[in-house]
Design a protein around this motif. Structure first.
Motif, PDB file in Angstrom:
ATOM      1  N   THR A 177       0.320  -9.072   0.303  1.00 30.44           N
ATOM      2  CA  THR A 177      -0.057  -8.807   1.947  1.00 30.44           C
ATOM      3  C   THR A 177      -0.328 -10.146   2.374  1.00 30.44           C
ATOM      4  O   THR A 177       0.022 -10.248   3.411  1.00 30.44           O
ATOM      5  CB  THR A 177      -1.411  -7.719   1.568  1.00 30.44           C
ATOM      6  OG1 THR A 177      -0.960  -6.677   0.943  1.00 30.44           O
ATOM      7  CG2 THR A 177      -1.669  -7.509   3.226  1.00 30.44           C
ATOM      8  N   ARG A 178      -1.008 -11.105   1.911  1.00 30.58           N
ATOM      9  CA  ARG A 178      -1.227 -12.222   2.137  1.00 30.58           C
ATOM     10  C   ARG A 178      -0.160 -13.151   2.610  1.00 30.58           C
ATOM     11  O   ARG A 178       0.219 -13.756   3.541  1.00 30.58           O
ATOM     12  CB  ARG A 178      -2.357 -13.108   1.583  1.00 30.58           C
ATOM     13  CG  ARG A 178      -3.813 -12.571   1.447  1.00 30.58           C
ATOM     14  CD  ARG A 178      -4.659 -13.096   0.757  1.00 30.58           C
ATOM     15  NE  ARG A 178      -5.935 -12.822   1.186  1.00 30.58           N
ATOM     16  CZ  ARG A 178      -6.935 -13.691   1.021  1.00 30.58           C
ATOM     17  NH1 ARG A 178      -6.945 -14.758   0.634  1.00 30.58           N
ATOM     18  NH2 ARG A 178      -8.219 -13.140   1.296  1.00 30.58           N
ATOM     19  N   SER A 212      -0.829 -23.519   3.909  1.00 27.17           N
ATOM     20  CA  SER A 212      -1.334 -22.213   3.900  1.00 27.17           C
ATOM     21  C   SER A 212      -0.527 -21.433   2.464  1.00 27.17           C
ATOM     22  O   SER A 212      -1.309 -20.900   1.959  1.00 27.17           O
ATOM     23  CB  SER A 212      -1.292 -21.526   5.090  1.00 27.17           C
ATOM     24  OG  SER A 212      -1.863 -22.044   5.985  1.00 27.17           O
ATOM     25  N   CYS A 249     -12.116  -6.225  -0.086  1.00 29.21           N
ATOM     26  CA  CYS A 249     -11.010  -5.531  -0.342  1.00 29.21           C
ATOM     27  C   CYS A 249     -10.628  -4.793  -1.520  1.00 29.21           C
ATOM     28  O   CYS A 249     -11.087  -5.160  -2.714  1.00 29.21           O
ATOM     29  CB  CYS A 249      -9.683  -6.632  -0.080  1.00 29.21           C
ATOM     30  SG  CYS A 249      -8.093  -6.094  -0.114  1.00 29.21           S
ATOM     31  N   LEU A 263      -2.332 -10.394  -2.706  1.00 29.58           N
ATOM     32  CA  LEU A 263      -1.607 -11.505  -2.603  1.00 29.58           C
ATOM     33  C   LEU A 263      -0.445 -11.506  -1.808  1.00 29.58           C
ATOM     34  O   LEU A 263       0.135 -11.998  -0.737  1.00 29.58           O
ATOM     35  CB  LEU A 263      -1.498 -12.327  -3.884  1.00 29.58           C
ATOM     36  CG  LEU A 263      -2.634 -12.928  -4.341  1.00 29.58           C
ATOM     37  CD1 LEU A 263      -2.761 -13.432  -5.965  1.00 29.58           C
ATOM     38  CD2 LEU A 263      -3.058 -14.084  -3.566  1.00 29.58           C
ATOM     39  N   SER A 299       1.537 -11.769   5.578  1.00 28.49           N
ATOM     40  CA  SER A 299       0.694 -12.073   6.778  1.00 28.49           C
ATOM     41  C   SER A 299       1.231 -13.566   7.214  1.00 28.49           C
ATOM     42  O   SER A 299       0.987 -13.969   8.258  1.00 28.49           O
ATOM     43  CB  SER A 299      -0.816 -12.018   6.439  1.00 28.49           C
ATOM     44  OG  SER A 299      -0.898 -10.383   6.366  1.00 28.49           O
ATOM     45  N   SER A 332     -13.204 -11.661   2.381  1.00 23.69           N
ATOM     46  CA  SER A 332     -12.312 -10.751   2.394  1.00 23.69           C
ATOM     47  C   SER A 332     -11.915 -10.206   0.929  1.00 23.69           C
ATOM     48  O   SER A 332     -11.613  -8.986   0.643  1.00 23.69           O
ATOM     49  CB  SER A 332     -10.876 -11.442   2.886  1.00 23.69           C
ATOM     50  OG  SER A 332      -9.749 -10.771   2.558  1.00 23.69           O
ATOM     51  N   HIS A 376      -2.108 -20.662  -1.910  1.00 24.46           N
ATOM     52  CA  HIS A 376      -1.821 -19.120  -2.672  1.00 24.46           C
ATOM     53  C   HIS A 376      -1.077 -19.280  -4.011  1.00 24.46           C
ATOM     54  O   HIS A 376      -0.937 -18.535  -4.492  1.00 24.46           O
ATOM     55  CB  HIS A 376      -1.278 -18.163  -1.658  1.00 24.46           C
ATOM     56  CG  HIS A 376      -2.063 -17.710  -0.567  1.00 24.46           C
ATOM     57  ND1 HIS A 376      -2.466 -18.708   0.428  1.00 24.46           N
ATOM     58  CD2 HIS A 376      -2.854 -16.608  -0.534  1.00 24.46           C
ATOM     59  CE1 HIS A 376      -3.286 -17.922   1.323  1.00 24.46           C
ATOM     60  NE2 HIS A 376      -3.660 -16.767   0.685  1.00 24.46           N
ATOM     61  N   THR A 386     -12.474 -16.002   3.511  1.00 23.65           N
ATOM     62  CA  THR A 386     -11.593 -15.662   2.419  1.00 23.65           C
ATOM     63  C   THR A 386     -12.351 -14.929   1.266  1.00 23.65           C
ATOM     64  O   THR A 386     -11.975 -13.915   0.703  1.00 23.65           O
ATOM     65  CB  THR A 386     -10.822 -16.684   1.658  1.00 23.65           C
ATOM     66  OG1 THR A 386      -9.949 -17.505   2.840  1.00 23.65           O
ATOM     67  CG2 THR A 386      -9.977 -16.404   0.476  1.00 23.65           C
TER      68      THR A 386
END
Length: 95
Positions: free
Chosen positions: A19-20, A33, A9, A17, A23, A5, A37, A2
């Motif tokens: 994008t995460r 998970s 990035c 965030l 995903s 990343s 966030h 992480t």
């Protein structure tokens, strides 16, 4: 992974965030998970509507069932975060 990343990035924090979250939904991630966030999402100033927009945008690609599951897992993650926050508030009062 992480931290690497984040360091490599070039996306703005809010885009990273979002994008995460997309995903996580695509990979059928567990509620924990999403819970990881919550603080970063709040710190980035993202609104619930933006998260909803991401889920709507990816639905044709990942499928409605997976997006609905993700929405439920996000709600569960928020419930976990609220329970933890309440416990932290009550702990000093008890001690």
């Amino acid at each position: 992974m992480t931290i690497d990343s984040l360091e490599r990035c070039g996306l703005a924090p809010d885009m990273l965030l979002l994008t995460r979250i997309a995903s996580l939904a695509a990979s059928d991630a567990p509620p924990i998970s999403y819970a990881a966030h919550i603080d970063p999402v709040l710190q980035a100033g993202l609104a619930a509507e933006q998260l909803q927009d991401v889920l709507v945008a990816i639905a044709p690609i990942v499928g409605t069932a997976r997006v609905m599951a993700a929405a439920g897992k996000i709600a569960a993650a928020l419930g976990i975060a609220i329970a933890v926050a309440e416990a932290e508030i009550e702990a000093p009062a008890q001690g």
